[in-house]
Enzyme design. Structure first.
Site, PDB file in Angstrom:
ATOM      1  N   TYR A 160       0.816  -1.217   0.000  1.00 27.41           N
ATOM      2  CA  TYR A 160       0.000   0.000   0.000  1.00 27.41           C
ATOM      3  C   TYR A 160       0.851   1.269   0.000  1.00 27.41           C
ATOM      4  CZ  TYR A 160      -4.478  -2.313   0.944  1.00 27.41           C
ATOM      5  OH  TYR A 160      -5.624  -3.058   0.863  1.00 27.41           O
TER       6      TYR A 160
ATOM      7  N   LYS B  58       3.922 -15.331   3.466  1.00 23.24           N
ATOM      8  CA  LYS B  58       4.208 -16.113   2.260  1.00 23.24           C
ATOM      9  C   LYS B  58       5.720 -16.316   2.237  1.00 23.24           C
ATOM     10  CE  LYS B  58       2.904 -18.012  -1.638  1.00 23.24           C
ATOM     11  NZ  LYS B  58       2.038 -19.210  -1.712  1.00 23.24           N
TER      12      LYS B  58
ATOM     13  N   ASP C 196      -2.045 -18.617   1.657  1.00 23.34           N
ATOM     14  CA  ASP C 196      -2.983 -19.390   0.829  1.00 23.34           C
ATOM     15  C   ASP C 196      -3.664 -20.475   1.665  1.00 23.34           C
ATOM     16  OD1 ASP C 196      -0.489 -20.608   1.021  1.00 23.34           O
ATOM     17  OD2 ASP C 196      -0.319 -21.162  -1.094  1.00 23.34           O
TER      18      ASP C 196
ATOM     19  N   ASP D 297      -6.222  -7.268   4.408  1.00 22.16           N
ATOM     20  CA  ASP D 297      -7.369  -6.710   3.686  1.00 22.16           C
ATOM     21  C   ASP D 297      -8.213  -7.840   3.107  1.00 22.16           C
ATOM     22  OD1 ASP D 297      -8.995  -4.762   2.340  1.00 22.16           O
ATOM     23  OD2 ASP D 297      -7.920  -5.283   0.493  1.00 22.16           O
TER      24      ASP D 297
ATOM     25  N   ASP E 187     -12.169  -9.599   4.629  1.00 23.57           N
ATOM     26  CA  ASP E 187     -13.434  -9.761   3.890  1.00 23.57           C
ATOM     27  C   ASP E 187     -13.838 -11.236   3.851  1.00 23.57           C
ATOM     28  OD1 ASP E 187     -13.395  -7.016   3.327  1.00 23.57           O
ATOM     29  OD2 ASP E 187     -14.114  -7.295   1.267  1.00 23.57           O
TER      30      ASP E 187
HETATM   31  C1  IPM Z   1     -10.404  -1.666   3.760  1.00 16.23           C
HETATM   32  C2  IPM Z   1     -10.513  -1.111   2.359  1.00 16.23           C
HETATM   33  C3  IPM Z   1      -9.345  -0.178   2.072  1.00 16.23           C
HETATM   34  C4  IPM Z   1      -8.065  -0.986   2.161  1.00 16.23           C
HETATM   35  C5  IPM Z   1      -9.410   0.569   0.725  1.00 16.23           C
HETATM   36  C6  IPM Z   1     -10.676   1.292   0.526  1.00 16.23           C
HETATM   37  C7  IPM Z   1      -8.253   1.521   0.594  1.00 16.23           C
HETATM   38  O1  IPM Z   1     -10.610  -2.146   1.434  1.00 16.23           O
HETATM   39  O2  IPM Z   1     -10.313  -0.873   4.714  1.00 16.23           O
HETATM   40  O3  IPM Z   1     -10.469  -2.878   3.927  1.00 16.23           O
HETATM   41  O4  IPM Z   1      -7.689  -1.654   1.199  1.00 16.23           O
HETATM   42  O5  IPM Z   1      -7.425  -0.941   3.208  1.00 16.23           O
HETATM   43 MN    MN Z   2     -10.906  -4.114   2.333  1.00 20.59          MN
END
Ligand code: IPM
Ligand code: MN
Ligand code: NAD
Length: 369
Positions: free
Chosen positions: A141, A191, A223, A247, A251
């Site tokens: 990032y 990794k 993975d 990240d 999710d």
């Molecule tokens: C998160 C989001 C952010 C990230 C984006 C919007 C920059 O996906 O907070 O999970 O990748 O950190």
């Molecule tokens: Mn995210």
């Protein structure tokens, strides 16, 4: 107690869920006689539209001068063609680096009342309670060099994954401290079979672990971790990982809870704490009053815990969310197969406020006898 909270509702469903988090904080303030002063500022797409920048100076200054920042979400399809540094998301990344919080805590909890909305079978997800500790200021990032350049007649894009020992140590310590207060296990994700940054990550985390003999450390490749996370989520307690892996895995962890709308986060370690749900601006449902505000409300609870040391009030908000789910209130994303009644975003926020008040009243009554 007087505290200044900067709110950054942002784009899409950001304003809808932030309004409910603010409402719950106001209920807590009314119960306990605290003074939370809210000041709203623009970030992301709305800030680009209004001020020509995803993070206007006035917004950044307000955040730096406040006691905590509560953010909704940024991003909208109309900005998808812009280069990364001009997009709404760039505003969020700039804010994260300016506030200095390097440890992003993302709890993922399976609530039995909505277990049926998860595609995972009950016996797999039931009882899962994971804390993802995501490094937030390093890795791909922020690493330099980056960019898209013309090289030898073609176009080449570059990003750099970079970590220093110090950056790994400080976030690892947050994970081990958290594990001490939980079930005493850290799973470090990397990794290391391919990447040098991961080799340094693994060595450094192992060295930090030596100072926490009461905590068990295991290493997993990212993975394999992605697979274990949804086949056996209960094997995890604290999951420690670098920025991009965190990240993605967070999710994925949302699948355990049933919806991305359930996940909250706290970013700590910097000058000012930043609290935001894990989900994005959800353009597909924005404006429909159907967004799940749990992630935003639970982020407000994390703010009380981590920025204001109001542990009891934080737990009461978390319990209120659980009670409201148990009572059958649902936004559409967590309704499927779970029974109960579908309500709007603001109706959900309202019942959480009522539950918070009820819980506090019961506690007072208990202490009075
Ligand atoms: C998160 C989001 C952010 C990230 C984006 C919007 C920059 O996906 O907070 O999970 O990748 O950190
Ligand atoms: Mn995210
Ligand atoms: P998203 O998280 O916005 O949505 C993914 C899916 O989850 C969608 O179907 C959405 O409707 C659903 N969802 C998300 N939050 C929900 C909620 N609270 N209640 C009910 N359903 C919910 O991810 P995306 O669609 O990939 O990204 C949309 C935009 O958001 C992009 O511009 C992206 O960069 C941005 N984004 C911002 C943040 C942030 O501000 N922290 C985080 C992730 C993505």
């Amino acid at each position: 107690m007087r505290t200044r909270i900067t709110t950054l509702p942002g784009d899409g469903i950001g304003p809808e869920v932030t309004a409910e988090a603010v409402r719950v904080l106001q209920a807590v303030a009314a119960i306990h006689g605290y003074r939370f002063e809210f000041e709203e500022h623009a970030i992301g797409g709305v800030a680009i539209k209004q001020y020509g920048s995803p993070l206007p100076r006035t917004t950044l200054d307000a955040c730096l001068a406040s006691d905590a920042v509560l953010l909704g979400a940024v991003g909208a399809p109309e900005y998808d063609r812009l280069p990364p540094n001009q997009r709404p998301e760039a505003g969020l990344l700039l804010l994260r680096s300016a506030l200095g919080g390097y440890a992003n805590l993302r709890p993922a909890i399976s609530y039995s009342s909505i277990g049926a909305c998860s595609p995972l079978r009950d016996e797999i997800a039931y009882g899962a309670d994971i804390l993802i500790v995501r490094e937030l200021l390093g890795g791909l990032y922020f690493g330099e060099p980056r960019g898209i350049d013309a090289v030898n007649g073609t176009t080449v894009a570059r990003n750099t994954m970079r970590y220093s020992v110090e950056e790994i140590e400080r976030v690892a310590r947050v994970a081990f401290e958290a594990a001490r207060k939980r079930r005493g296990k850290v799973t470090s994700v990397d990794k290391a079979n391919v990447l040098e940054t991961s080799q340094l990550w693994r060595q450094t985390v192992a060295r930090v672990a030596a100072q926490y003999t009461d905590v068990t450390l295991e290493h997993l490749y990212v993975d394999a971790c992605a697979m274990h996370l949804i086949t056996n989520p209960r094997r995890f307690d604290v999951l420690l990982t670098e920025n991009l892996f965190g990240d993605i895995l967070s999710d994925e962890a949302a699948v355990i809870t049933g919806s991305l709308g359930m996940l909250a986060s706290a970013t700590i370690g910097g000058e000012v704490g930043l609290y935001e749900p894990v989900h994005g601006s959800a353009p597909d449902i924005a404006g429909s009053g159907t967004a799940n505000p749990c992630g935003a409300i639970a982020s407000a609870a994390m703010m009380l815990r981590h920025s204001f040391q109001l542990e009891q009030e934080a737990s009461e908000i978390e319990l209120a969310i659980e009670n409201v789910l148990e009572a059958g209130y649902r936004t559409p994303d967590i309704a499927k197969g779970t029974g109960g009644y579908v309500v709007t975003t603001s109706e959900f926020g309202e019942v959480v406020c009522e539950a918070v008040t009820e819980i506090a009243d019961m506690r007072h009554a208990y202490h009075a006898v």
